[in-house]
Motif scaffolding. Sequence first.
Motif, short mmCIF file in Angstrom:
data_model
loop_
_atom_site.label_atom_id
_atom_site.label_comp_id
_atom_site.label_asym_id
_atom_site.label_seq_id
_atom_site.Cartn_x
_atom_site.Cartn_y
_atom_site.Cartn_z
N THR A 27 0.86 -1.18 0.00
CA THR A 27 0.00 0.00 0.00
C THR A 27 0.89 1.24 0.00
O THR A 27 1.80 1.34 0.82
CB THR A 27 -0.92 0.03 1.24
OG1 THR A 27 -1.69 -1.16 1.27
CG2 THR A 27 -1.86 1.22 1.17
N PHE A 29 1.06 5.58 -0.21
CA PHE A 29 0.38 6.86 -0.09
C PHE A 29 1.34 7.96 -0.53
O PHE A 29 2.49 7.99 -0.07
CB PHE A 29 -0.08 7.11 1.36
CG PHE A 29 -1.06 6.10 1.87
CD1 PHE A 29 -2.43 6.28 1.66
CD2 PHE A 29 -0.63 4.97 2.54
CE1 PHE A 29 -3.33 5.34 2.12
CE2 PHE A 29 -1.53 4.02 3.01
CZ PHE A 29 -2.89 4.21 2.81
N SER A 37 -2.60 14.12 -4.72
CA SER A 37 -2.44 13.14 -3.65
C SER A 37 -3.04 11.84 -4.15
O SER A 37 -3.98 11.83 -4.96
CB SER A 37 -3.13 13.59 -2.37
OG SER A 37 -4.53 13.75 -2.58
N ALA A 39 -3.68 7.38 -3.15
CA ALA A 39 -3.52 6.14 -2.40
C ALA A 39 -3.51 5.01 -3.42
O ALA A 39 -4.32 4.99 -4.35
CB ALA A 39 -4.66 5.95 -1.40
#
Length: 215
Positions: A27, A29, A37, A39
């Motif tokens: 994962t 970010f 931005s 994820a």
Amino acid sequence: NSADDSFPGLQSFYGFTVEEVLPGLNTVFRVVVPDSSQAELQYLRDYVGFSAGIGLKANSAHGFDPIANISGVIGSTVVSLGADLGIDITTRTLNKFSAGLSLNSAFLIASMTLSDSCDSVKASVYHPLNPPTMTAIAAELKHRISRDATTLTFGAQHALLPYTLVKARMNTDGKVSAVLRQEIWQRFYVSIAGELDLRDKNSIPRIGLSMAIKH
């Protein structure tokens, strides 16, 4: 951090990765101030990689648009094939698509890419002549379909000294550029770059200085 000869506006990058949420699954970010931005989930194995993400990207109206991104690659260290798709969630349209095929061997590195939503086709080759002195030649052919414009670029590099590298290139649009890169300390580099448009009589040579730390 990285810099190129176009000297873009300053940005700040923040991010972290949570590794092995499940076997092969990471994962990620990312935040790039003030642009975007995101994820992202990444699945990485020996011969295949896949990522899917969702985030926000700044627009010209000083707002943010929700976007989704899907990319994948399959192959080995010798031959690989990959694709990248970007979707604007608000308009439900495909705003980015690119695909590429690459070949990587000891005597030749070659690639072919389709980008700019299928508007640009680019083929490139890189051939090392003398690895100890980093001497190599390269060529790139790029065609823009919407403009029916084709550009051919030739380039070469050579290490004058163990810590001094010179690169030069010229294309059929009349642009000539060169870079002198000097390693000052271990992994700390200083580069001086210059560019000149031979077709424009009023062109003023562009000269830039950059510093970089490489891991």
